[in-house]
Design a protein around this motif. Structure first.
Motif, PDB file in Angstrom:
ATOM      1  N   LEU A 445     149.253 -72.627 -26.517  1.00  0.00           N
ATOM      2  CA  LEU A 445     149.984 -72.936 -25.370  1.00  0.00           C
ATOM      3  C   LEU A 445     149.595 -72.409 -24.008  1.00  0.00           C
ATOM      4  O   LEU A 445     149.843 -72.995 -23.016  1.00  0.00           O
ATOM      5  CB  LEU A 445     151.666 -72.775 -25.499  1.00  0.00           C
ATOM      6  CG  LEU A 445     152.321 -73.779 -26.746  1.00  0.00           C
ATOM      7  CD1 LEU A 445     153.934 -73.833 -26.402  1.00  0.00           C
ATOM      8  CD2 LEU A 445     151.785 -75.147 -26.770  1.00  0.00           C
ATOM      9  N   PHE A 446     149.316 -71.185 -24.317  1.00  0.00           N
ATOM     10  CA  PHE A 446     148.843 -70.432 -23.040  1.00  0.00           C
ATOM     11  C   PHE A 446     147.791 -71.220 -22.411  1.00  0.00           C
ATOM     12  O   PHE A 446     147.511 -71.364 -21.151  1.00  0.00           O
ATOM     13  CB  PHE A 446     148.240 -68.890 -23.523  1.00  0.00           C
ATOM     14  CG  PHE A 446     147.950 -68.167 -22.479  1.00  0.00           C
ATOM     15  CD1 PHE A 446     148.820 -67.200 -21.785  1.00  0.00           C
ATOM     16  CD2 PHE A 446     146.836 -68.414 -21.870  1.00  0.00           C
ATOM     17  CE1 PHE A 446     148.607 -66.426 -20.591  1.00  0.00           C
ATOM     18  CE2 PHE A 446     146.347 -67.438 -20.746  1.00  0.00           C
ATOM     19  CZ  PHE A 446     147.112 -66.271 -20.195  1.00  0.00           C
ATOM     20  N   LEU A 447     146.756 -71.643 -23.092  1.00  0.00           N
ATOM     21  CA  LEU A 447     145.593 -72.369 -22.554  1.00  0.00           C
ATOM     22  C   LEU A 447     145.942 -73.928 -22.275  1.00  0.00           C
ATOM     23  O   LEU A 447     145.761 -74.378 -21.246  1.00  0.00           O
ATOM     24  CB  LEU A 447     144.625 -72.439 -23.772  1.00  0.00           C
ATOM     25  CG  LEU A 447     143.688 -71.276 -23.875  1.00  0.00           C
ATOM     26  CD1 LEU A 447     142.520 -71.752 -24.802  1.00  0.00           C
ATOM     27  CD2 LEU A 447     143.201 -70.789 -22.650  1.00  0.00           C
ATOM     28  N   LEU A 448     146.980 -74.562 -22.866  1.00  0.00           N
ATOM     29  CA  LEU A 448     147.380 -75.856 -22.748  1.00  0.00           C
ATOM     30  C   LEU A 448     148.071 -75.841 -21.310  1.00  0.00           C
ATOM     31  O   LEU A 448     147.942 -76.725 -20.592  1.00  0.00           O
ATOM     32  CB  LEU A 448     148.125 -76.392 -23.910  1.00  0.00           C
ATOM     33  CG  LEU A 448     148.775 -77.828 -23.419  1.00  0.00           C
ATOM     34  CD1 LEU A 448     147.612 -78.818 -23.672  1.00  0.00           C
ATOM     35  CD2 LEU A 448     149.850 -78.138 -24.554  1.00  0.00           C
ATOM     36  N   GLN A 449     148.934 -74.801 -21.172  1.00  0.00           N
ATOM     37  CA  GLN A 449     149.643 -74.830 -19.935  1.00  0.00           C
ATOM     38  C   GLN A 449     148.837 -74.426 -18.794  1.00  0.00           C
ATOM     39  O   GLN A 449     148.742 -74.987 -17.511  1.00  0.00           O
ATOM     40  CB  GLN A 449     150.934 -74.067 -20.017  1.00  0.00           C
ATOM     41  CG  GLN A 449     151.680 -74.433 -20.943  1.00  0.00           C
ATOM     42  CD  GLN A 449     153.294 -73.628 -20.978  1.00  0.00           C
ATOM     43  OE1 GLN A 449     154.234 -74.212 -21.019  1.00  0.00           O
ATOM     44  NE2 GLN A 449     152.986 -72.362 -20.754  1.00  0.00           N
ATOM     45  N   LEU A 450     147.566 -73.630 -18.959  1.00  0.00           N
ATOM     46  CA  LEU A 450     146.752 -73.151 -18.050  1.00  0.00           C
ATOM     47  C   LEU A 450     146.112 -74.392 -17.545  1.00  0.00           C
ATOM     48  O   LEU A 450     145.844 -74.646 -16.395  1.00  0.00           O
ATOM     49  CB  LEU A 450     145.876 -72.183 -18.563  1.00  0.00           C
ATOM     50  CG  LEU A 450     144.839 -71.510 -17.346  1.00  0.00           C
ATOM     51  CD1 LEU A 450     145.527 -70.882 -16.153  1.00  0.00           C
ATOM     52  CD2 LEU A 450     144.054 -70.627 -17.970  1.00  0.00           C
ATOM     53  N   GLU A 451     145.746 -75.393 -18.554  1.00  0.00           N
ATOM     54  CA  GLU A 451     145.076 -76.754 -18.280  1.00  0.00           C
ATOM     55  C   GLU A 451     145.888 -77.459 -17.258  1.00  0.00           C
ATOM     56  O   GLU A 451     145.552 -77.986 -16.503  1.00  0.00           O
ATOM     57  CB  GLU A 451     144.638 -77.382 -19.476  1.00  0.00           C
ATOM     58  CG  GLU A 451     143.972 -78.455 -19.284  1.00  0.00           C
ATOM     59  CD  GLU A 451     144.078 -79.482 -20.509  1.00  0.00           C
ATOM     60  OE1 GLU A 451     144.581 -80.264 -20.653  1.00  0.00           O
ATOM     61  OE2 GLU A 451     143.450 -78.937 -21.515  1.00  0.00           O
ATOM     62  N   TYR A 452     147.020 -77.439 -17.504  1.00  0.00           N
ATOM     63  CA  TYR A 452     148.240 -78.303 -16.915  1.00  0.00           C
ATOM     64  C   TYR A 452     148.365 -77.764 -15.219  1.00  0.00           C
ATOM     65  O   TYR A 452     148.427 -78.695 -14.223  1.00  0.00           O
ATOM     66  CB  TYR A 452     149.431 -78.057 -17.590  1.00  0.00           C
ATOM     67  CG  TYR A 452     150.889 -78.650 -16.739  1.00  0.00           C
ATOM     68  CD1 TYR A 452     151.090 -79.978 -16.800  1.00  0.00           C
ATOM     69  CD2 TYR A 452     151.584 -77.813 -16.481  1.00  0.00           C
ATOM     70  CE1 TYR A 452     151.953 -80.628 -16.077  1.00  0.00           C
ATOM     71  CE2 TYR A 452     152.768 -78.344 -15.410  1.00  0.00           C
ATOM     72  CZ  TYR A 452     152.967 -79.631 -15.612  1.00  0.00           C
ATOM     73  OH  TYR A 452     153.777 -80.216 -14.959  1.00  0.00           O
TER      74      TYR A 452
END
Length: 614
Positions: A445-452
């Motif tokens: 989620l660290f990466l997923l939310q960074l993408e967001y």
């Protein structure tokens, strides 16, 4: 005179600071000769290690890992299992919750016993501290110098309990992982002398030349490139094994890796796949009815390496091996050990994609998993789910994004009160669930939310730049954030801090939607304690859509448009402000829906209040 001294000390200070700030990493080159006694599950080893101290520090003490000493009753690994009892890893305990290590007999335990150790030909003093060998060098290792150690040792291959050992559940004889006395990493954080409790580890980059003598009927799969395929069975149909005293010598070389692993079994078959502009991939497994999906996985593996190159960076080594062995799935240099008896093609491919993705985020970008497991496990999970959705799209089931299961798992666990911060050392979590959530799920989620936060195109540039900048090095999360900020033009320290050092939760809501003349006033509310930028998706009754992007004031920048939808950038939402209002230039009867984060990339713990009408 005073002026001269002032200039002298000022110069010293500048030099000292430049040394402190300069990145360095050590190197350890191994040349090994191994003789295996398969009947008694033991082996003898001899290795010469050329160690280069690239640091500005004088090393007056030196360390090795002795991982297999953990597989003995009353070891620290055994004690941790007894403490966790029934909540421990099911592979490592009995159904009653008893540590399997505590039940090992003398001929079942693992050990690595040092017979001799010399530095530059001079015997050195050392002490064994369970899984750590502490060495008093014959002479200190000065900065920017090279020294040599020579070691002889004997080992007993343990009954397989975790990752390494003999006779796994699928009948593979030898899983030789974490199997040799291995140099401990030293960097600006000091010596990484982590006791082996069962989870993560890291190593020093270097070159390996490994010669293994084993009974002639065995086939080996290993890290590195096999140097003598004509002398061994399995790799060439016309091979004529070179047998001496009923044993065959297998010679492997690997360059610029930080771990070497191998497995051996008389029933192995060897298959291979040539990847265009990529590695030669080996499949080493027991070819029987239980492993029927291995052959079917070939075209998916080809697509996987091509897409990983496109999305993250090229796999740089000449070979990669999927080897049936171990106790689940585990990554090593240029290979993975995985269980082969898959229930479906999809489950086998998912396991292969996960373990192979570690090559990017653990074996090329060699972050320290013992301290920051999420920086590898989470990034690997992100890549696995992204690749599965692209290569096997039915696995994503038309979800808004392929990571949605991880989002939902995390939000449920966050409410349980058992979550622990991501920054804890890997072996120091209170529960396995706490560790796996922090390392795998929240790391993803660290990466997923960074993408967001930054947008898909910017995120893609960040990941590629991170790989290109830090491959074959040991990056930390600070290094990653530095690149993310540079590429995005955003201040992201707030996000890094909240994710890694807190267990705070996100909960944004649509508080009200009101008619104001010919317009609509939308009031949003922050009910959580983790501030985030917000994307509000508005769908109108005529079918058209718009995105209203509300950046967080701490970012000091806006996300670039990441989709074909019209994006309207609104003023910053201050992190101290609980409510936020904005207007739509239509009346409420012309609005079909309003939704916060319609892509489900934000780990909002209550999505029911994210949509209007409810």
């Amino acid at each position: 005179m005073k002026k001269i001294f002032f200039i002298y000390f000022l110069t010293l200070g500048i030099l000292s600071n430049s040394q402190i700030n300069k990145y360095y990493q050590q190197q350890a080159d191994y040349k090994m000769n191994i003789d295996v006694d398969v009947k008694n599950y033991q082996y003898t080893g001899h290795q010469k290690i050329t160690y280069t101290n690239n640091s500005p520090d004088t090393l007056s003490v030196f360390y090795f890992h002795l991982y297999w000493n953990a597989f003995q009753p009353n070891s620290m690994m055994d004690q941790k299992l007894q403490e966790l009892s029934k909540t421990a890893d099911k592979r490592m305990i009995t159904p009653e919750g008893t540590s399997r290590i505590s039940l090992l007999k003398n001929n079942e335990i693992g050990y690595q016993k040092i017979k001799s150790l010399k530095q530059e030909g001079i015997p050195v003093k050392y002490t064994v501290e369970e899984t750590i060998l502490k060495v008093q060098p014959a002479k200190p290792i000065l900065p920017y110098t090279t020294t040599q150690f020579e070691m002889e040792w004997t080992s007993q291959i343990p009954t397989i309990i975790r990752r390494a050992g003999r006779n796994n559940v699928e009948g593979v004889d030898l899983t030789m992982t974490q199997w040799y006395p291995k140099v401990v990493e030293y960097d600006y954080e000091g010596w990484h002398t982590f006791d082996y409790i069962s989870r993560e580890f890291q190593g020093v980059f270097g070159n390996y030349h490994v010669t293994i003598a084993i009974d002639q009927n065995y086939i080996i799969g290993a890290s590195g490139v096999l140097q003598n395929p004509k002398d061994v069975k399995g790799y060439l149909t016309d091979a004529k094994p070179m047998v001496k005293k009923n044993k065959t010598q297998w010679i492997f070389k690997a360059e610029n890796i930080h771990d070497f692993a191998w497995a051996a079994d008389p029933d192995y078959s060897v298959d291979s796949i040539s990847i265009s502009n990529g590695p030669l991939v080996y499949l080493i497994y027991q070819n029987n009815g239980q492993t029927k999906y291995w052959h079917q996985a070939k075209p998916y593996i080809k697509k996987y390496f091509a897409l990983m190159k496109e999305n993250f960076g090229a796999y740089p080594y000449p070979t990669y091996s999927f080897i049936q062995s171990g106790d689940g799935g585990m990554e090593y240099g240029m290979c993975s050990m995985i269980l082969g008896n898959a229930k479906s093609l999809e489950s086998l491919i998912g396991l292969m994609f996960h373990e192979a993705s570690h090559s990017w985020f653990q074996h090329i970008l060699a972050s320290n998993e013992s301290m920051r497991a999420w920086l590898d496990e989470g990034f690997t999970s992100y890549a696995e789910h992204r690749m599965m959705a692209k290569i096997l799209p039915e696995s994503a089931k038309n979800y808004p994004n392929p990571h949605i299961n991880s989002v939902e798992l995390y939000t449920v666990f966050n409410k349980s009160g058992q979550e622990e911060v991501m920054g804890i050392f890997s072996d120091h979590f209170k529960t396995n669930k706490g560790y796996s959530t922090a390392a795998y799920i929240k790391g993803e989620l660290f990466l997923l939310q960074l993408e967001y936060i930054v947008g898909k195109q910017t995120f893609s540039k960040i990941m590629k730049n991170y790989f290109d900048t830090w491959k074959f090095k040991h990056p930390t999360d600070r290094d990653f954030i530095h690149i993310a900020q540079k590429i995005s033009g955003m201040d992201l320290k707030w996000y890094w801090n909240y994710m890694t050092y807190t267990t705070r939760s996100i909960d944004y809501a649509i508080k009200s939607v009101e008619k104001k003349g010919e317009n609509t006033k939308v009031t949003l509310e922050n009910l959580g304690n983790f501030p985030m930028p917000i994307d509000v998706y508005v769908t109108y009754t005529d079918g058209s859509k718009q995105i209203y992007n509300i950046p967080l004031n701490m970012m000091h920048n806006y996300k670039k448009q990441e989709s074909d939808l019209n994006q309207i950038n609104l003023p910053y939402w201050k992190w101290t402000q609980k409510e936020y209002e904005f207007s739509l230039n239509v009346s409420p009867e012309n609005i079909k829906t309003i939704e916060i984060d319609a892509t489900y990339r934000m780990a909002d713990i209550n999505r029911e209040n994210n949509i209007y009408p409810k």
